[in-house]
Design an enzyme around this catalytic site. Sequence first.
Site, PDB file in Angstrom:
ATOM      1  CG  HIS A 244      35.254  32.321  69.425  1.00 56.58           C
ATOM      2  ND1 HIS A 244      34.188  32.557  70.227  1.00 56.58           N
ATOM      3  CD2 HIS A 244      36.239  32.123  70.487  1.00 56.58           C
ATOM      4  CE1 HIS A 244      34.495  32.635  71.508  1.00 56.58           C
ATOM      5  NE2 HIS A 244      35.788  32.084  71.760  1.00 56.58           N
TER       6      HIS A 244
HETATM    7  C1  LIG Z   1      41.732  35.684  74.563  1.00 59.76           C
HETATM    8  C2  LIG Z   1      40.901  34.298  74.124  1.00 59.76           C
HETATM    9  C3  LIG Z   1      40.136  33.985  74.724  1.00 59.76           C
HETATM   10  C4  LIG Z   1      39.327  32.757  74.297  1.00 59.76           C
HETATM   11  N1  LIG Z   1      38.448  32.253  75.080  1.00 59.76           N
HETATM   12  C5  LIG Z   1      38.032  31.017  74.617  1.00 59.76           C
HETATM   13  C6  LIG Z   1      36.787  30.324  75.684  1.00 59.76           C
HETATM   14  O1  LIG Z   1      36.523  30.786  76.576  1.00 59.76           O
HETATM   15  N2  LIG Z   1      36.480  29.012  75.127  1.00 59.76           N
HETATM   16  C7  LIG Z   1      36.460  28.507  74.102  1.00 59.76           C
HETATM   17  O2  LIG Z   1      36.107  27.390  73.657  1.00 59.76           O
HETATM   18  N3  LIG Z   1      37.764  29.060  73.136  1.00 59.76           N
HETATM   19  C8  LIG Z   1      38.481  30.213  73.758  1.00 59.76           C
HETATM   20  N4  LIG Z   1      39.321  30.628  72.742  1.00 59.76           N
HETATM   21  C9  LIG Z   1      39.638  30.122  71.607  1.00 59.76           C
HETATM   22  C10 LIG Z   1      40.856  29.007  71.968  1.00 59.76           C
HETATM   23  O3  LIG Z   1      41.860  29.633  72.566  1.00 59.76           O
HETATM   24  C11 LIG Z   1      41.154  28.320  70.703  1.00 59.76           C
HETATM   25  O4  LIG Z   1      39.978  27.644  70.093  1.00 59.76           O
HETATM   26  C12 LIG Z   1      42.083  27.172  70.733  1.00 59.76           C
HETATM   27  O5  LIG Z   1      43.456  27.671  71.540  1.00 59.76           O
HETATM   28  C13 LIG Z   1      42.586  26.630  69.508  1.00 59.76           C
HETATM   29  O6  LIG Z   1      43.539  25.530  69.649  1.00 59.76           O
HETATM   30  P1  LIG Z   1      44.610  25.210  68.278  1.00 59.76           P
HETATM   31  O7  LIG Z   1      45.424  24.159  68.919  1.00 59.76           O
HETATM   32  O8  LIG Z   1      43.548  25.096  67.126  1.00 59.76           O
HETATM   33  O9  LIG Z   1      45.170  26.632  68.124  1.00 59.76           O
HETATM   34  P2  LIG Z   1      46.347  27.334  68.898  1.00 59.76           P
HETATM   35  O10 LIG Z   1      45.866  27.360  70.335  1.00 59.76           O
HETATM   36  O11 LIG Z   1      46.057  28.631  68.329  1.00 59.76           O
HETATM   37  O12 LIG Z   1      47.609  26.793  68.658  1.00 59.76           O
HETATM   38  C14 LIG Z   1      47.946  26.757  67.280  1.00 59.76           C
HETATM   39  C15 LIG Z   1      49.716  26.959  67.535  1.00 59.76           C
HETATM   40  O13 LIG Z   1      50.292  26.454  66.429  1.00 59.76           O
HETATM   41  C16 LIG Z   1      51.622  27.370  66.220  1.00 59.76           C
HETATM   42  N5  LIG Z   1      51.884  27.476  64.729  1.00 59.76           N
HETATM   43  C17 LIG Z   1      50.889  28.154  63.704  1.00 59.76           C
HETATM   44  N6  LIG Z   1      51.536  28.182  62.651  1.00 59.76           N
HETATM   45  C18 LIG Z   1      52.817  27.577  62.812  1.00 59.76           C
HETATM   46  C19 LIG Z   1      53.761  27.008  61.996  1.00 59.76           C
HETATM   47  N7  LIG Z   1      53.647  27.430  60.542  1.00 59.76           N
HETATM   48  N8  LIG Z   1      54.852  26.280  62.262  1.00 59.76           N
HETATM   49  C20 LIG Z   1      54.915  26.139  63.615  1.00 59.76           C
HETATM   50  N9  LIG Z   1      53.820  26.416  64.561  1.00 59.76           N
HETATM   51  C21 LIG Z   1      52.889  26.949  64.206  1.00 59.76           C
HETATM   52  C22 LIG Z   1      51.053  28.513  66.910  1.00 59.76           C
HETATM   53  O14 LIG Z   1      52.390  29.436  67.452  1.00 59.76           O
HETATM   54  C23 LIG Z   1      50.313  28.061  68.015  1.00 59.76           C
HETATM   55  O15 LIG Z   1      51.054  27.736  69.382  1.00 59.76           O
HETATM   56  C24 LIG Z   1      40.031  31.956  73.088  1.00 59.76           C
HETATM   57  C25 LIG Z   1      40.865  32.492  72.335  1.00 59.76           C
HETATM   58  C26 LIG Z   1      41.493  33.791  72.945  1.00 59.76           C
HETATM   59  C27 LIG Z   1      42.654  34.318  72.109  1.00 59.76           C
END
Ligand SMILES: Cc1cc2nc3c(=O)[nH]c(=O)nc-3n(C[C@H](O)[C@H](O)[C@H](O)COP(=O)(O)OP(=O)(O)OC[C@H]3O[C@@H](n4cnc5c(N)ncnc54)[C@H](O)[C@@H]3O)c2cc1C
Lengths: 573, 257
Positions: free
Chosen positions: A503
Amino acid sequence: MATKLPKASVVIVGMGWVGGILAAELTKAGHTVVGLERGKSRATQDYYHVHDELRYASRYELMQDLSKETITFRNTEKMKALPMRSYGSFLLGDGLGGAGVHWNGQYYRFLPYDFEIYSKTVERYGKNKIPKDMTIRDWGITYDQLEPYFVKYEQMAGISGDKTLPPNIGAMSVPFSTGPMKKTPGMKIFEESATKLGYHPYIIPSANLSDNYTNPDGIERASCQYCGYCERFGCEYGAKADPVVTVFPVALKTGKLDLRTHANVTEIMHDGKKASGVRYVNTPTGEEFIQPADVVILAGYVFSNVRLLLTSKLGKPYDPKTDTGAIGRNYAYQVNGASTSAFYEDREFNLAMGAGALGSNIDDFNGDNFDHSDLKFLHGANIRFTQTGLRPIQYQPVPLGTPTWGKDFKQASIHNANRVLAVSGQGASMPNRYHYLDLDPEYKDAFGMPLIRMTFDFEEQDVELVKFIAQKTKEIADGMGATKTEMHDTIRQYNIVPYQSTHNTGGTIMGDDPKTSVVNNYLQMWDAENVFVCGASNFAHNSGYNPTATVGALAYRTAEGIEKYLQKGGSLV
Amino acid sequence: MAKKPTQKPQDESRRRFLKYSGTAIGGVVVGGVIGGIIGSSNQKRGEDAEPGETKTPAAESNRDYNQALMFFNQDQFMITEAASERIFPADENGPGAKELGAAFFIDHQMASAYGMNARDYMMPPFYKAEASQGYQLSFKRRELLALGLDALNEYSSDKYKKTFTKLAPEEQDAVLSDFEKDKVNLKGVPASTFFSLLQSLTIEGVYADPLYGGNKNMAGWKMRNYPGNQMSFYDDIEKEEFIKMEPLSLHDHLELG
Ligand SMILES: Cc1cc2nc3c(=O)[nH]c(=O)nc-3n(C[C@H](O)[C@H](O)[C@H](O)COP(=O)(O)OP(=O)(O)OC[C@H]3O[C@@H](n4cnc5c(N)ncnc54)[C@H](O)[C@@H]3O)c2cc1C
Ligand code: SF4
């Protein structure tokens, strides 16, 4: 020479929760979207052999490959930042769906207080309550403004929860899509004790479906099987809301999403006022492409969002010495460490069973739901008992003072394997002038680009919060009929080795003031009107909750902003 | 072979799962692909042999050809067996690390991507770190482990005039404890770093799915009543009483061609 491709209306960097939501919303509205994801594609079939603790939980099968890219870390500016060489404190997403594949699905709307934390603190306690370097600020949006977007995420993902919720959290205009998760004996014991103490327990709202569900886009998903392999694993049933089984099928069905995996974005192309597109590397060949677009969306999670802006020299980097600039400001985290373990000699619980978001909790000591006048900290923690499925490699419950190996260790860890219920606090993290992200001067990724550098530590605020919340966990645990309880109430220097939580927040915060925030309340960049930056990097601080509900709501709001922008152009505020 | 009905718990749970999620199959866009798993797995279980019946000759079936060395030399293997047994000894609860095959697990892991830190950031420069910054050596896990195992022998020979495997259990504990407390010089590497690697590998060897060579016959799981790889706990999750079940491994889950 990079190959220049035909222009798209929108290009999205990162195909996790944020990228997926935006791709679905914008393609449904008729726009052509190019989605760039550095990792591979994923599907539910990948998880038929997922019940493997070693591979997925201990060896991080689904997470970003650190040999290619990591971050560097130091506690303070006096230290030299060094790379996070192996995983520990947090786990980064990679591939289609990002961390949304291997999250738990614990779902919490941030509190109304969170969005106006500065004003509300000053109003109730006066300006002097805020310590010198604590940089809390209002988010430039209120809970009521964000409410309809929470609803959108909840309907799409299928959030399971109680119909009525305690009055001390944000009101919901539409109830959860499906009823609450099943209640285990541990949850009952926790709730009984909390109720006796006059608190307001409820079942954790869950993105693991409690029942079969069809969402407004026509996506059907099955109910959770409480399989116990959820956090760090993909769901073989599609029961866990994950971008791959919710928003991507919808976006792809429109025929308007051009999804490119193994596409690592290395630069935002711009002229200082507007972006013209992005540069990316097709990683299997190393070939470079330029993808022009009318709108560029950064959806690559906190570290990637900040890093791309800094390496592309877009926006003003934050400088803690002068307290000027915006990019990298207000990095915050989660303050865990307050907990009490309840040991039961007379009974065992089915703790191998569980789901990522299964548990009960209270918010009586979260946000400003209690009087802080005589306390040396602000905000608080969600206090919970969770049953996420305890697996034998990573879970070795032993009473304090037990040796860490040998005969006594073996005896105690086996005896207690199914005899401990833990009550813990998930504490809020307040920003500080000296907690920030910038570019590392020395270390590079596999493409030769600088790594992001994190400067972060726990402060007096965090120590006091943990001490206070721990007492509350003990109070509840003591009423749970255990043989004995053990409290943990100390937090020291932030250490990147043990897992704490993924987080991470801040770095491209939202706000009203273009000098200190990066984006306005449509997540549109102040310094480049056709660039939208979206994710937990927008949070001006982190609440005593998991982030994704609020991330999801902000993504839906961004989609609306981008639609408006594509029609009219200009600043949206 | 004739199809025989089996009473294995996995089939039960799959049937239950079908019942609860059956309506989710079909529709235009199905999020989680469910049909596939159930169909193929049921088929697999249906044609499965009864316990005791095997397709391979009996003489060979007792042998585990996977129990051979991929990385260690014979001495290192024996030291690993002895040391891991002290970390997780046999007792009245059940087998120790040795009988569970943890040393084979560790050997195989050291030959794998993990032993070579393939997914870790290993680029220079390397500086001395604060404890809060984690591992900062260019040395890979397999190098560190081999160095440490050899050092266990040298240290034992210096102190007791015997190699590690020849020491009495209490003496082995004392040697391991000296490594744990950094009382030993390992070419400048903290001996405790080696010890904690050995310790975590031992626990993994005891409790990882048996497919990796340890946790033999799932005996590690049985000791703590861990059910291993089950399809569903939908019907059991609310129950008050503690439920003991025969564990299942990923091997039980595989559809063989
Ligand atoms: C083990 C674990 C448990 C969790 N449990 C919870 C929970 O219970 N409740 C909760 O609210 N949240 C939880 N989270 C957090 C939640 O997973 C994230 O808040 C959420 O996935 C964020 O979404 P996002 O799209 O911002 O980022 P992400 O899901 O991280 O996606 C970002 C994507 O961008 C891609 N990317 C990054 N840079 C580049 C680049 N330069 N070029 C191309 N692609 C790129 C990455 O490969 C990735 O696929 C947890 C996280 C983990 C790891
Ligand atoms: S616990 Fe439920 S949601 Fe999580 S992986 Fe298992 S079945 Fe899926």
